[in-house]
Structure formats: C-alpha cells, structure tokens
Design a protein around this motif. Sequence first.
Motif, PDB file in Angstrom:
ATOM      1  N   UNK A  82       0.865  -1.188   0.000  1.00 16.57           N
ATOM      2  CA  UNK A  82       0.000   0.000   0.000  1.00 16.57           C
ATOM      3  C   UNK A  82       0.896   1.230   0.000  1.00 16.57           C
ATOM      4  N   UNK A  83       0.306   2.373  -0.364  1.00 11.52           N
ATOM      5  CA  UNK A  83       1.044   3.632  -0.321  1.00 11.52           C
ATOM      6  C   UNK A  83       1.404   3.964   1.132  1.00 11.52           C
ATOM      7  N   UNK A  84       2.480   4.718   1.303  1.00  8.05           N
ATOM      8  CA  UNK A  84       2.973   5.089   2.628  1.00  8.05           C
ATOM      9  C   UNK A  84       3.393   6.553   2.600  1.00  8.05           C
ATOM     10  N   UNK A  85       3.111   7.272   3.675  1.00 12.04           N
ATOM     11  CA  UNK A  85       3.504   8.675   3.740  1.00 12.04           C
ATOM     12  C   UNK A  85       3.053   9.312   5.037  1.00 12.04           C
ATOM     13  N   UNK A  86       2.317  10.415   4.939  1.00 11.25           N
ATOM     14  CA  UNK A  86       1.774  11.057   6.131  1.00 11.25           C
ATOM     15  C   UNK A  86       0.802  10.136   6.863  1.00 11.25           C
ATOM     16  N   UNK A  87       0.167   9.249   6.144  1.00  8.76           N
ATOM     17  CA  UNK A  87      -0.680   8.215   6.735  1.00  8.76           C
ATOM     18  C   UNK A  87      -0.046   6.861   6.443  1.00  8.76           C
ATOM     19  N   UNK A  88      -0.204   5.924   7.370  1.00 14.02           N
ATOM     20  CA  UNK A  88       0.417   4.620   7.135  1.00 14.02           C
ATOM     21  C   UNK A  88      -0.221   3.931   5.935  1.00 14.02           C
ATOM     22  N   UNK A  89      -1.522   4.057   5.753  1.00 11.93           N
ATOM     23  CA  UNK A  89      -2.177   3.675   4.501  1.00 11.93           C
ATOM     24  C   UNK A  89      -2.447   4.987   3.783  1.00 11.93           C
ATOM     25  N   UNK A  90      -1.462   5.432   3.038  1.00 13.57           N
ATOM     26  CA  UNK A  90      -1.481   6.800   2.535  1.00 13.57           C
ATOM     27  C   UNK A  90      -2.468   6.973   1.388  1.00 13.57           C
ATOM     28  N   UNK A  91      -2.756   8.241   1.116  1.00  4.57           N
ATOM     29  CA  UNK A  91      -3.709   8.580   0.060  1.00  4.57           C
ATOM     30  C   UNK A  91      -3.097   8.348  -1.319  1.00  4.57           C
TER      31      UNK A  91
END
Length: 448
Positions: A357-366
């Motif tokens: 999954x995408x990762x960034x500011x949220x662990x499951x990022x937008x």
Amino acid sequence: MSLPATDIAPFRERRRRLLAHMRAQGGGIAVLPTAPHAVRNRDAEYPYRHDSDFYYLSGFIEPEAWLVLIAGADDHALLFCQPRDPKMETWTGLRVGPEAAAERFDLDEAYSTEELDDILPELLLDQPTLYAPFDRGEIVDGPVQAWLQAARGQTRQGRRLPRRVQDISPILAEMRLVKDAVEIATMRRAARISAGAHARAMRAVRPGMREYELEAELLYEFRRHGAQAPAYTSIVAGGANACILHYPAGEAELRDGDLVLIDAACELDSYASDITRTFPVNGRYSGPQRALYDLTVAAQQAAADAIRPGRPFNAGHQAALRVLAQGMLDEKLLKGTLDGVLESGAYSRFYMHQTGHWLGLDVHDVGDYRDPAAPYADDARPWRALAPGMMLTIEPGIYVTAADDVPSQFWNIGIRTEDDALVTETGCELITRGVPVDAREIEALMRE
C-alpha cells in the motif's frame, strides 16, 4: 511544538503548486480544517494528531485551525488559529497565536478562529469555485454551509456565491503521492528508528515473555530516538495469534518453539514507517517454520524486483503471488497446478491481502491505485504506473491455521515480511533494511 520558520519552505512550495492548479481551473478559494480533538472518555482526550492534508500545506500542528488559500490574480494564503490565552496555555501549552503565525509559517495573513464566521462569508463571495475536503463530513459541511448562508445576503448587491464546489481531497492525494526530498529524508529517518526497534525486540525476546512486554521494547526505542508516536497500533502476535492479521499486542505468553510476528513502526515528524518481521521466540527457526519463512522472503524479493518506474502498481503483488502460490503447492498446502491455483484464488485461504500500500503522512497513505485518467466507472481501470518518489510497502505473508487437510507441521504458523520501498529511477530501494530479513542473519542477531 510548531515547526520553526526555517523548515517552512517545503510547505510554501506545496501551497504554490496547489494554487497553480486552482488558477489553471479558473481560480477559486480553498478552505481546509485541521483535525478536531477526540474524546477518549469523560475528561480525557486521545493524544492530539493534526490532519495530514492540513499539515502538508501549512506545517501547523495546533488544533482548532483553518487554512484558506485564494487563487487568482494575486494568490493569498491565510491561517485561522487559536488566539493566545495565558490562562489556557497554563494547562495545555503555549500557542503560536495569529500575531506570530503569519511570519512564522510564511503566510500572507493570520487571524484568530474567533473571526472565522465574520471573515469567511466575505471571502467566499465572487469566487468561481469553492474547494474543500468534503469527505470530512460535518467537520466541513456545517461551517461551510453556515458561511454560504451568511454570504447569501450579499447577493442582492450583485455579489455572487461560488458557482461550483469541488472536493480538494483527490487533488491533494495526487500531490502527496510523489514525495519531495524533505519527505523522503524524514521517512528514511523514521525507517531507521523503526528498524532499530525491531532489532531491539529480536535481542530482547525470551520464552515466557508476554506480548505486551515486547511491545514495550518497541515503544521505548521509538521515543528514545525522537519519534513522536507509533504510526499505528502495534501488532505483536505470538504463535497462532499471528494468523489474525490485525491482532493487537495482548497478554499471551511467548512460548518456546513458537514464532512471534511484529508489525510495528514509528511516526516521525508526521511521517509513517511500516515494518513487519517474524522470528522465533527461542532464537532458532524450526524446519517447517523456516520453509514458510524463506518462502515469504523469496516472495518479497520477487515483488521488489518487479517494482520500477513505468510498471503497474500491482506488478509487485503479482510477482509475490506466483512465488507464494508455487510454495503452497510445493509444501502440500494446496493441490493442483500453479495456473489453476492462481485462477481459482485457492491461495487466498493462506494469503488473503494485497502485497503493499502507499505510505507517507498516513500509514495507509492517500492516492489512487488505479489510473486516475481512466473513466471512474470502469471497474477494469488499469493500475497506476509507478514513478520515482512514490513510497509503498512490500508485505507478502502466509497464514496457516489448524485444519485436517493441512500438514500438521504447519499448523498455527503466521508469517509476514514487510519493508518500505522507495521507487527510484531504476527500480526500488528498501529503506527499512536496517533490521535483517534473512533467517540466518536474524538468528545471528538474536544470539548477540
């Protein structure tokens, strides 16, 4: 504590990009709130965490704030925040206050939130488009409707309400999908801290410990190195508990001969990391454990080899799936042919989730996993092509519960191996390999 002014350049650049997009669409006004406080019970609140989109554009981490961006002949950025209040600050800490916020966060103007209902109706007038995160529900809908209703009284004087409303969340999701240099550097630091915490857990584990004791080792290491919080609820699952995908660390005893699966990582300066390792409580994998463990590591490597710019997002999943399915056949967990198992989905009995999954500011990022340019109603939309700067996880697993038709040596073994992957110009880089993944290296680390 809010970020110092020297760290504001990335936020200013993101606002510039968003305003340029809004101008290209004819201009307009964007209003974004930060997250509200969440009550835990009675007079206690959950630890406060700001809204990710709001932070992405502002760098501001205090509650009860709104960011307003106006795109037109002269772009304008305004912040509404809590006023200074010495009495309240005695209880909850110092506030930046509107007097200092504009300069500190490189904004055109800053006002007290007490002025929101007076200023916003006027700002909404004569704007062609109103942008807001309408997926936030009443947090946004209530105030926006009140401001529009207040502004409606001016239409008799020839003023106009926004002719169009647009959800700003998908626009920001596209922006956040490709990380800038500052974001990547922060995520590298978070990855190092989280990897160190996993290594600490490997050294600390002993038969007879409780799951929560091992979780405490992780949390200590996160905070000791400056991370503000866990990025998500830590999973520490011993034995059969590892076959429960979102099992929180509990009171179960970690037993000699069992594996323990840890899915845990820190959040640093608002950015998440995400690591999973599965290792033997007594420091040595048994034969059946090692067979399934090596299978997940091989699947992860196949996925990593498939990730590079221009490839579809699901290329890694498909590569991992083929390795896992073949391994299930080899170990007699499944019967049939590889193509047959893949076509029927029989593998999902032991592997029921995506590989990343995408990762960034949220662990499951937008960010959309499918091509955003394809017709939205088309269920067969092609997968999005990967690009340098994207960050995603690679996390194959295998989960075998006790069943009559499964070889008993594999009963109650749950394994997942997860790393954070940065898409580069030529492939991908696993930035969380500060903790080993090879079984022999893990056993050597545990002997230290």
